[in-house]
Design a protein around this motif. Structure first.
Motif: not given
Length: 799
Positions: A385-391, A169-176, A202-209
Motif C-alpha cells: 500500500k502507499g500514498l494512494v491508500e492514504l488519499i 483493501l484492494s489498492i496496490t501502490a504502483f510507485p512503492v 490495479n492503479d487505474i482500477a483503484a482510481w475508477i473505484f
C-alpha cells in the motif's frame, strides 16, 4: 462539507506575515513563518526516519507515514503545548491547502509515469492476475465493512462505506511496489515484470473505484446526484482526451530532443493541471482527479515529459508531499484503538487484506501456470500500500464516511502490509543470481576462433565513441560470431520517484535490453545499433539501474549469466581540455574497485583520452598504434593476450615492450634471490611470450622489443618515448615497483597509475587489465535447480 463562512466560525483568522520579533510579535502567530517552520520540521523528521529505516530496505513512504503519525496526536501530539505551538487549529487550513497542492502536482507526476501504451500491451496473464488481485480483496472488504459497521462504525451511510472499504483493501501502490522491486533487484525477473504490469492495471482500477466512492459519499440524499457526478466525471475524461491531449501533443512535438523546452509550454501545462483540478473539484470528484487525468494524457515520448518531471519533482516530493503525510498523521490517533474489540478488528482487517490479496493473486497465477514460489512472491508484492491508500482514507474521513477509529485502523493496516512486504519477499523468493559455471573467463585461450564475449559498461554518451572504437579494435578478423559485446548503460537509481518511470521504460518487457518492437529513442542505444549494422559484431545494449553502492552486483551477475571473458569499465576520471584528469564522482571509483574484487572473469579499466577522436572511426580508417609494456605476471599476460587479439585487425600495429631488469627493479629481484614461485612465474612468462612470437596472427603488424632497465626512471623514460601511440594496454598487478609516489587509484596498479596521471603528457588512452585468476577465486557458484524459472537471464543469448 466544510463551511464557506470564513469570517464568523474560524478559530481566529491568521495574517500572512509578521513584523518580526523586535516589534514584540510572535512569528508563530502568523501563517507564513508558521508554515515554513512546519515544513522544516516535517521534512527533517521524515528524512531522519527514512535514514534509520534504510538498513531494513523499507521504501521512503513507510518513514513518511510513520513520521506523520508520530508528529500527530498518537505520540508528540499528546502534549497540548506542542500541538498549540507547532500545529495550532487555526493553521490547519493553510497546512492542508499547501499539502493538497503538493499532492495535486505529485499525482500529475504519477499520471506522467503511467504509460497507457504499456498497460494496453499487458499480457492476458498479468491482466488476469491484476483482476483477481482486485476482485477478491474488494469482496472481502465489503464483508469487513459489515463487521465494522455493526461494531465501531454504527450509523454510517452503508453504501459509500462499503465502496470505501473495498477500495481501501484492494489498492496496490504502483510507485512503492516499483521501488521495492528495484531495491531487491527483482525488476529483471519474470516476477518483477508481471508485478509491474498488474500494479499498473490495479492503479487505474483503484482510481475508477475511488471516483465511484466519492460520487456516492455526497451529503445530498437524492440518488440522482451521484449519477450526475459520475456522468460529469466521464464527460471531463472525454474532454481531456479530445481537447487537452491534442494541445499537449502539439507542445510536445515542438520540443525536439537536445533543445530546451520553452518556459511558456511548462507554464501552460502546469496551468492546465490546476484548471483541470478546479473542474473536477467543482464536479465533486476531488481536485486530485483532474491533475491525474492531465498527467495520463500528456505524451510520454520525447523530452517534454522528462523536462516537466525534472522541473517540478524535487520541490513537490521533497518539500510539499511530506506535508500531506503530516496532515494525514495529525488526523490519525492510534490511541482511539482501545480495548480487545478494537485491536481484534485491526488484526482482522490486516489478515483479511493479506488473505484477499495473496490468495487472489496466487490463485490467478497458478491458473496461468506460474510456479508456486513466484506466485507467492507476486501475492506478497501486490499487497503493498502507499500514498494512494492514504488519499482514499483521507477523502473517506473528510466525507465523514470513516470515523477516527476506523481511519486509524486502516492507516495501521496500510503501514503493516507495506512494512512486511520486503522481509516476506526475501523469505519466500531468492532467485539464483549466478549462471552455470563456464569455461572462457579470460582473453587468453587455446582456441582463438572461439567466440569472445565482452561486457562493456558506460555511464554517459562521453564514453561511447571510445568504447565503440575499442570494440572495433577488438573484433579481430571480422568473421561473424567471433565477437559479442554486451553494452551496459549504468544508471543510478536515485531517490526520485521519476527514477521508477525510467526503470519501467528500461524493463519494458522484463529484460533490460532494447525494446525489440519499437525503435529506441535512447541516443546511446542508437549509437550501438548503428555500429552493429555496419560490422559483423553482435552488440546487445543492456541497462543496469541500481543504487551505485550495489550496481557492481548487477555488473558481475550479468557477466556471469552472459559468460563473458572480460568486463570493460570506464575510469572514474576524464581528461579536460587542459590535460588534467578530472573525477566524475567518488561513487563510480568505488564501483570499479568492487567489480575488480568480485568479477567472475577478467576486467579492463579504460582511461579514456579520446581513442580515435570524438566519433566512431570506420574500419578502413582505423590506424592505431598499440603498446603493451610487459613486466611479467598473470595480469601482464592477459594484457598481452588482449593486444594479440587487437593486432588481428588490419589497421592496428602492436609493439610489445618486454622490460628486463638489470638489478633490483622488478619485484621478483627485490630480495636479491628469486624464490620458487618467482622462478615459476618467470618460466610461464618466457613460455607465453615464446608462443606468441610464433603466433601467425601477428605477422608484420607486430614489433617485439626488449628493454634492459636499471631504475624506475629508465622505465618512465622508455614509456614516455612511446607516448605518441594511440593506446597502452597494461597489466594491473605488473611485477614492478611503484613508478609514481601517489597512492591514488590503486585499482590501476603501478604502470596504469603512471600512464593515467596528469603529469604523464600523452593523448594515448590506457586499458588496465586484471586477469581472472581461477586459483584465487574461491567463490561458490549458485546452481539453483530452479534457476531457469526464478532468474531468467538478463536478455537472452539468442536475442
Amino acid at each position: 462539507m466544510a463551511s464557506h463562512n470564513v469570517t464568523g466560525n474560524c478559530p481566529g483568522q491568521m495574517e500572512a506575515t509578521s513584523n518580526g520579533a523586535f516589534q514584540h510579535e510572535n512569528p508563530l502567530d502568523y501563517a507564513l513563518p508558521l508554515i515554513i517552520l512546519q515544513i522544516c520540521l516535517v521534512v527533517v523528521f521524515t528524512r531522519l526516519l527514512a535514514y534509520l529505516l534504510k538498513p531494513l530496505k523499507q521504501p521512503r513512504v513507510i518513514a513518511e507515514i510513520i513520521g506523520g503519525i508520530l508528529l500527530g496526536p498518537t505520540a508528540l501530539g499528546r502534549s497540548k503545548a506542542y500541538l498549540d505551538f507547532m500545529f495550532p487549529e487555526k493553521s490547519m487550513t493553510v497546512l492542508d491547502t499547501l499539502a493538497n497542492l503538493g499532492l495535486l502536482f505529485f499525482l500529475f507526476l504519477v499520471g506522467l509515469e503511467l504509460d497507457f501504451a504499456a498497460i494496453r500491451k499487458t499480457g492476458k496473464k498479468s491482466l488476469l492476475i491484476a483482476l483477481a488481485g482486485i476482485s477478491l480483496p474488494f469482496i472481502i472488504g465489503v464483508g469487513a465493512s459489515f463487521v465494522l459497521s455493526s461494531t465501531i462504525s454504527k450509523g454510517v451511510h452503508q453504501l459509500p462505506f462499503i465502496v470505501f472499504m473495498g477500495v481501501a483493501l484492494s489498492i496496490t501502490a504502483f510507485p512503492v511496489l516499483a521501488r521495492i522491486l528495484a531495491e531487491l533487484k527483482l525488476l529483471t525477473t519474470d516476477v518483477g515484470r508481471m508485478a509491474m504490469s498488474a500494479a499498473g492495471v490495479n492503479d487505474i482500477a483503484a482510481w475508477i473505484f475511488l471516483a465511484l466512492a466519492i460520487a456516492l459519499s455526497g451529503d445530498d440524499s437524492s440518488p440522482l446526484v451521484p449519477l450526475w457526478v459520475l456522468l460529469s466525471g466521464t464527460g471531463f475524461v472525454i474532454f481531456a482526451v479530445l481537447v487537452i491531449k491534442p494541445i499537449l501533443s502539439y507542445m510536445a512535438k515542438r520540443c525536439p530532443e537536445g533543445e530546451p523546452v520553452k518556459e511558456l509550454y511548462v507554464c501552460i501545462t502546469l496551468t492546465l493541471v490546476l484548471a483541470a483540478s478546479f473542474v473536477t473539484d467543482t464536479i465533486g470528484i476531488h481536485a486530485l482527479f483532474g491533475a491525474f487525468v492531465v498527467g495520463i494524457v500528456t505524451p510520454k515520448q520525447g523530452p517534454f515529459c522528462r523536462i516537466l518531471t525534472e522541473k517540478i519533482e524535487d520541490l513537490v516530493s521533497g518539500l510539499l508531499l511530506p506535508l500531506y503525510f503530516a496532515s494525514s498523521g495529525l488526523k490519525t490517533d492510534v490511541t482511539t484503538i482501545r480495548g480487545a474489540q478494537s485491536w481484534g478488528l485491526l488484526v482482522l482487517v490486516i489478515l483479511t487484506t493479506c488473505f484477499g490479496k495473496i490468495v487472489g493473486t496466487v490463485g490467478a497465477s497458478m491458473l496461468c501456470k506460474v510456479p508456486f514460489r513466484e506466485a507467492m512472491a507476486l501475492g506478497v508484492l501486490m499487497n503493498t500500500k502507499g500514498l494512494v491508500e492514504l488519499i482514499v482514507l483521507n477523502i473517506g474521513k473528510d466525507r465523514k464516511v470513516l470515523n477516527d477509529q476506523v481511519f486509524a485502523i486502516l492507516v495501521l493496516m496500510a503501514l503493516v502490509t507495506t512494512f512486511i512486504t520486503t522481509p516476506l519477499l526475501l523469505a519466500i523468493y531468492k532467485p539464483a543470481r549466478k549462471g552455470a559455471p563456464y569455461k572462457h573467463r579470460t582473453i587468453q585461450r587455446k582456441d582463438h576462433d572461439s567466440e569472445l564475449r565482452i561486457l562493456a559498461c558506460f555511464h554517459s554518451t562521453r564514453n561511447i565513441p571510445t568504447l565503440i572504437n575499442m570494440i572495433e579494435s577488438s573484433r579481430g578478423t571480422g568473421l561473424r560470431g567471433r565477437l559479442c559485446v554486451y553494452a551496459m548503460h549504468l544508471m543510478e537509481l536515485s531517490e526520485r520517484s521519476s527514477a521508477i518511470a525510467m526503470v519501467h521504460k528500461a524493463r519494458y518487457n522484463g529484460l533490460p535490453i532494447w525494446n525489440k518492437v519499437e525503435r529506441s529513442t535512447d541516443q546511446m542505444v542508437i549509437a550501438f545499433e548503428g555500429y552493429q549494422h555496419l560490422r559483423a559484431v553482435a552488440v546487445r545494449p543492456m541497462t543496469a539501474i541500481s543504487d551505485l553502492s550495489t550496481i557492481h552486483e548487477d555488473i558481475c551477475t550479468s557477466a556471469h549469466q552472459k559468460r563473458v571473458a572480460m568486463i570493460l569499465l570506464p575510469f572514474h576520471k576524464h581528461q579536460r581540455m587542459d590535460g588534467v584528469m578530472e573525477s566524475i564522482g567518488h561513487a563510480f571509483h568505488e564501483v570499479n574497485k568492487r567489480v575488480l574484487l568480485q568479477a567472475p572473469c577478467s576486467v579492463g579499466i579504460l582511461v579514456d583520452r579520446g581513442l580515435g577522436g570524438t566519433s566512431h572511426v570506420v574500419a578502413s580508417e582505423v590506424d592505431y598504434k598499440i603498446v603493451v609494456p610487459f613486466f611479467g605476471g598473470l595480469d601482464d599476460r592477459e594484457a598481452l593476450a588482449y593486444g594479440m587479439k587487437m593486432v588481428e585487425h588490419p589497421g592496428i600495429t602492436l609493439t610489445i615492450l618486454k622490460f628486463v631488469a638489470a638489478r633490483g627493479t622488478l619485484k621478483r629481484f627485490e630480495k636479491g634471490e628469486e624464490g620458487e614461485e618467482e622462478k615459476k612465474e618467470k618460466e610461464i612468462d618466457e613460455e607465453f611470450v615464446k608462443v606468441l612470437m610464433n603466433d601467425p596472427r601477428g605477422n608484420e603488424s607486430l614489433a617485439y622489443e626488449e628493454r634492459v632497465v636499471e631504475s624506475k626512471d629508465d622505465i618512465n623514460a622508455t614509456l614516455k618515448a612511446m607516448s605518441k601511440c594511440s593506446l597502452f594496454v597494461v597489466g594491473r598487478n605488473a611485477a614492478v615497483m611503484p613508478l609514481v609516489n601517489s597512492t591514488d587509484c590503486p585499482e590501476l596498479g603501478p604502470v596504469g597509475r603512471l600512464l593515467s596521471s596528469s603529469e604523464f603528457k600523452t593523448t594515448a588512452s590506457v586499458l588496465v587489465v586484471q586477469g581472472y585468476d581461477s586459483a584465487a577465486d574461491i567463490r561458490t557458484v549458485d546452481e539453483d535447480e530452479s534457476y531457469e524459472q526464478s532468474s531468467r537471464e538478463i536478455g537472452d543469448s539468442s536475442v
